[in-house]
Structures are given as structure tokens and as C-alpha cells.
Design an enzyme around this catalytic site. Structure first.
Site, PDB file in Angstrom:
ATOM      1  N   GLU A 276       0.831  -1.212   0.000  1.00  0.00           N
ATOM      2  CA  GLU A 276       0.000   0.000   0.000  1.00  0.00           C
ATOM      3  C   GLU A 276       0.865   1.261   0.000  1.00  0.00           C
ATOM      4  O   GLU A 276       0.535   2.260  -0.639  1.00  0.00           O
ATOM      5  CB  GLU A 276      -0.929   0.002   1.218  1.00  0.00           C
ATOM      6  CG  GLU A 276      -1.912  -1.166   1.258  1.00  0.00           C
ATOM      7  CD  GLU A 276      -2.818  -1.217   0.046  1.00  0.00           C
ATOM      8  OE1 GLU A 276      -3.064  -0.158  -0.561  1.00  0.00           O
ATOM      9  OE2 GLU A 276      -3.269  -2.324  -0.314  1.00  0.00           O
ATOM     10  N   HIS A 279       2.145   2.434  -3.426  1.00  0.00           N
ATOM     11  CA  HIS A 279       1.285   3.315  -4.220  1.00  0.00           C
ATOM     12  C   HIS A 279       1.623   4.780  -3.956  1.00  0.00           C
ATOM     13  O   HIS A 279       1.652   5.596  -4.868  1.00  0.00           O
ATOM     14  CB  HIS A 279      -0.186   3.054  -3.886  1.00  0.00           C
ATOM     15  CG  HIS A 279      -0.706   1.761  -4.414  1.00  0.00           C
ATOM     16  ND1 HIS A 279      -0.556   1.390  -5.726  1.00  0.00           N
ATOM     17  CD2 HIS A 279      -1.385   0.741  -3.802  1.00  0.00           C
ATOM     18  CE1 HIS A 279      -1.121   0.198  -5.910  1.00  0.00           C
ATOM     19  NE2 HIS A 279      -1.615  -0.210  -4.758  1.00  0.00           N
TER      20      HIS A 279
END
Length: 416
Positions: A276, A279
């Protein structure tokens, strides 16, 4: 018009039958023979019952997606006559253009919401039946009402901007509307973590201090400006697991669902969080915005010509006065829906690229392929997700590489 609607219904019925046959046929989720017995084989980490439920649920969700989109298109066409009546009501009630827009949007959005509500409720009950949803009926209605109010507010703002731009530049409104959409997208992305998300969920600082320190260490290495990690109470809604980093600039938030804290081991959670954070670190949020803006440039241009052509050719049949008529809103929504459906493969292809990049970033940060494999095995098991998908589903719904593809990628690091 009667023949037109009969033809429309007949076409939808043929389309629906073809889809039902496709999704009910044979084994759509077969994995290659050489992968049987490997870590990518669901039989090595899921029970037969779980695999059957996952595949059955995927068929239902995919069928609902492919049926609901053209159904929404048909509803928008069918409501053109009703939109005329709503416009007349708004004009009888108020003279001010702003208030007419508010009344029209409220009435039309409410009608669309009521007509499409059975689909949302069906999927809600399906998730309950498969043991994924823990959401109560009261919570379902609460979220639905919030969605409705936000939708009404957002649509009203967009219609106000659209009518203003159309009046100012009748032949270039698509370009100016596209330019105005850019700061709107950035604004919504900026406020989502701190304004929109808390409307639905209860965020608290992560209680596990050891895990929090490890996650913040990863964040520091990823140059994410965060000094807090949040856990969100998703167990009141679902049994599934997830985590994310969203927002832009100083509004970036690192969030873990409480379900992932309960069901994954710390090393597994860290590989998910590293993904995550990838990103954010690789500017995928900004790349996604730029890609969306570029795609919407083409979309606005096409919508302009399709909208103008439709109004000039068929508008008078329904009593539409022109491009600025409020009653023409369903036509614009219809065009947007068609274009959104048609562009889904391109959007998902881009999304799969950046998701793979985030997986690569996670391995660069942790190097722990074994933990990543176990994490995605748990995700498949807890979320009832098949490890692979039919090509048609992956094109139109696959925003991520399949779990099988991701496990095979992580195996490279596990072997090292």
C-alpha cells in the site's frame, strides 16, 4: 417508441440469457495443471467448501455487474419522459435556476435510487448469505442514506457547473468542463481521508504499539509524511480483510481494517502495508489522477458530440428543449454510463500495472516472499476470492492481477 422499447427489452433478454449461460457453464476458475499442489493452488490453503463458495460468489457478483450496467442504461432511457415532468414541477415551484436544479436533481436522484435499490439490497443479502457481511439492516440503510445525500450534493454541483459552462461556451463546453473537473478531482482526493471516510467509519489510532512502530518505520523509508497509523472498525460491516494508504500531501493516511489485525500475522501485515505504501511512494495516486484526466479528455469530447447528436436527432420526440434543458440530464448520464462501461478494460489494465508495481515495491522493502504468499492465501480464504478469473471478468472488473499471478510473483522472492 413502443417498438423501440420492445426491441430494447428483447435485446436485454437475449444478452442476459447469454451471460447466464456463460457464467453457469463449466469450470471458469481452472488453474494450469503444472500449478496443482503448489502454493498457488487454492486446494492447499482453502477447503473444498470455501473454494466452491468463492467461485459461486464470484459468478453471482460478475453476473450482477454485467446485468446491472445495461439495466441502468435502460432505466435512464425509460425515464426521459419522467424527467420532463420533474422539470415542469421544478419550474412551477421556483423561478430561480439554482432552486430548479436542486429540485430536479433531488427528484431524479431519488427515483433512480429507488429503482436501482433492489440490486444493492440483493448484493447485501448475498454477502450475508455467504458469511462475508456482518452489516445490520440499520447500518445498510444508514450508509445508503449517506450515499444518497452525497450523490445529490455532488450531482447538484456538477449540474450547476455544467449549465454555467454550457451557457458561457455552447460549442466548447466539453473542454472547459474538463478543465474544471481537474481541481474538483484533486479536491475530493484531498478531503476524502479526513472528511468523507469518517462519515462512514470509526477511525482510531492503532493500539498495537510494536506493529505501529514497524509500520511507521516502513513509512519513513517510503517518505510518507505520517506520524500515526489508524485502525478502522470494519468488523461491524464485514469479515473480509483489507488495508490502504490514501490521500495526497499532508492528508495521507495509513489505515488497517481491524479484521486484518485479527486474521493476519505481523510479517504478513507488513508485506500488505509495504504494498500500500508503494502506491504512495511511486506516486500511483497522482499517476492515476493524470491517467484519469487524460482518459476523461477523450471522454468529454466524445460525450459532447454524442450528446449534441442525440438532442438534435431525438430530443424533440421526448419534448427536450435543447442541450441546456434539465430534462436532458438522463441522456448525459446515459452517455457517461456507456463510456464508463466501455472504458473499464483500459482503466483496469492501467490499475493492474500499478498494482504489480506496488507488489514489486513491497518485495523491495521487505524481501519476504513467504509472508506475502501467506498474506494473499489468507486474503483469498477470508474474502472468498478465487485465485484466478475468466478473461472477460478480468478485463471488465479486474483492477488487480489475479491472486494466482501475485503468488507466483512472490514465489520468486521466496525461493531466493
Amino acid at each position: 417508441m413502443k417498438r423501440f422499447y420492445i426491441g430494447l427489452v428483447a435485446t436485454f433478454c437475449v444478452y442476459a440469457i447469454a451471460l447466464i449461460i456463460y457464467f453457469l457453464k463449466g469450470n471458469l476458475f481452472k488453474i494450469p495443471l503444472e500449478l496443482i499442489g503448489t502454493s498457488a493452488d487454492p486446494h492447499t490453503f482453502m477447503t473444498t467448501q470455501e473454494i466452491t463458495k468463492a467461485e459461486s460468489l464470484s459468478r453471482i457478483r460478475s453476473l450482477a455487474f454485467f446485468l446491472s450496467t445495461p439495466l441502468q442504461m435502460g432505466v435512464l432511457l425509460a425515464l426521459l419522459g419522467t424527467a420532463i415532468k420533474f422539470r415542469r414541477i421544478a419550474e412551477r415551484l421556483f423561478r430561480a435556476s439554482f432552486l430548479q436544479i436542486v429540485v430536479f436533481v433531488l427528484l431524479f436522484t431519488l427515483l433512480m435510487d429507488v429503482l436501482l435499490l433492489p440490486i444493492d439490497y440483493f448484493l447485501f443479502k448475498i454477502d450475508q448469505a455467504y458469511g462475508l457481511s456482518t452489516e445490520t439492516l440499520a447500518l445498510f440503510w444508514s450508509d445508503h442514506c449517506k450515499d444518497f445525500l452525497i450523490n445529490v450534493l455532488g450531482t447538484t454541483v456538477i449540474v450547476l457547473i455544467f449549465k454555467g459552462v454550457l451557457k458561457w461556451s455552447p460549442n466548447r463546453w466539453w473542454l472547459w468542463f474538463w478543465l474544471v473537473s481537474i481541481p474538483l478531482i484533486l479536491f475530493v482526493t484531498f478531503i476524502q481521508p479526513v472528511v468523507l471516510d469518517p462519515l462512514y467509519h470509526d477511525f482510531q489510532p492503532l493500539q498495537n504499539q510494536e506493529l505501529k512502530a514497524q509500520i511507521l518505520q516502513l513509512a519513513a523509508r517510503s517518505q510518507i509524511p505520517a506520524d500515526q497509523v489508524y485502525e478502522v472498525n470494519m468488523s461491524e460491516r464485514t469479515q473480509t480483510i483489507n488495508a490502504y494508504v490514501n490521500g495526497i500531501g499532508g492528508n495521507a493516511r495509513i489505515v488497517l481494517w481491524d479484521t486484518i489485525l485479527k486474521k493476519l500475522q505481523p510479517d504478513e501485515i507488513l508485506t500488505v502495508m509495504a504494498h500500500e505504501m508503494g502506491h504512495y511512494a511511486e506516486r500511483h495516486i497522482y499517476l492515476g489522477i493524470v491517467y484519469g484526466i487524460a482518459l476523461s479528455f477523450i471522454g468529454f469530447w466524445l460525450a459532447f458530440h454524442a450528446y449534441r447528436s442525440f438532442i438534435r436527432r431525438w430530443g424533440s420526440i421526448w419534448g427536450i428543449r435543447g442541450e441546456s434543458d434539465l430534462a436532458a440530464l438522463p441522456i448525459l448520464l446515459l452517455i457517461v454510463t456507456i463510456m464508463s462501461f466501455a472504458s473499464a478494460p483500459a482503466q483496469n489494465a492501467f490499475s493492474r500495472v500499478i498494482e504489480h508495481r506496488a507488489d514489486a515495491y513491497a518485495m523491495k522493502m521487505t524481501g519476504d516472499g513467504n509472508a506475502a504468499i501467506r498474506a494473499f492465501q489468507h486474503i483469498a480464504k477470508e474474502n472468498l476470492s478465487p485465485v484466478t478469473q475468466p478473461k472477460l471478468v478480468q478485463w471488465f472488473r479486474g483492477s488487480h492481477p489475479t491472486i494466482l499471478e501475485r503468488i507466483l510473483y512472490f514465489e520468486q522472492f521466496d525461493k531466493r
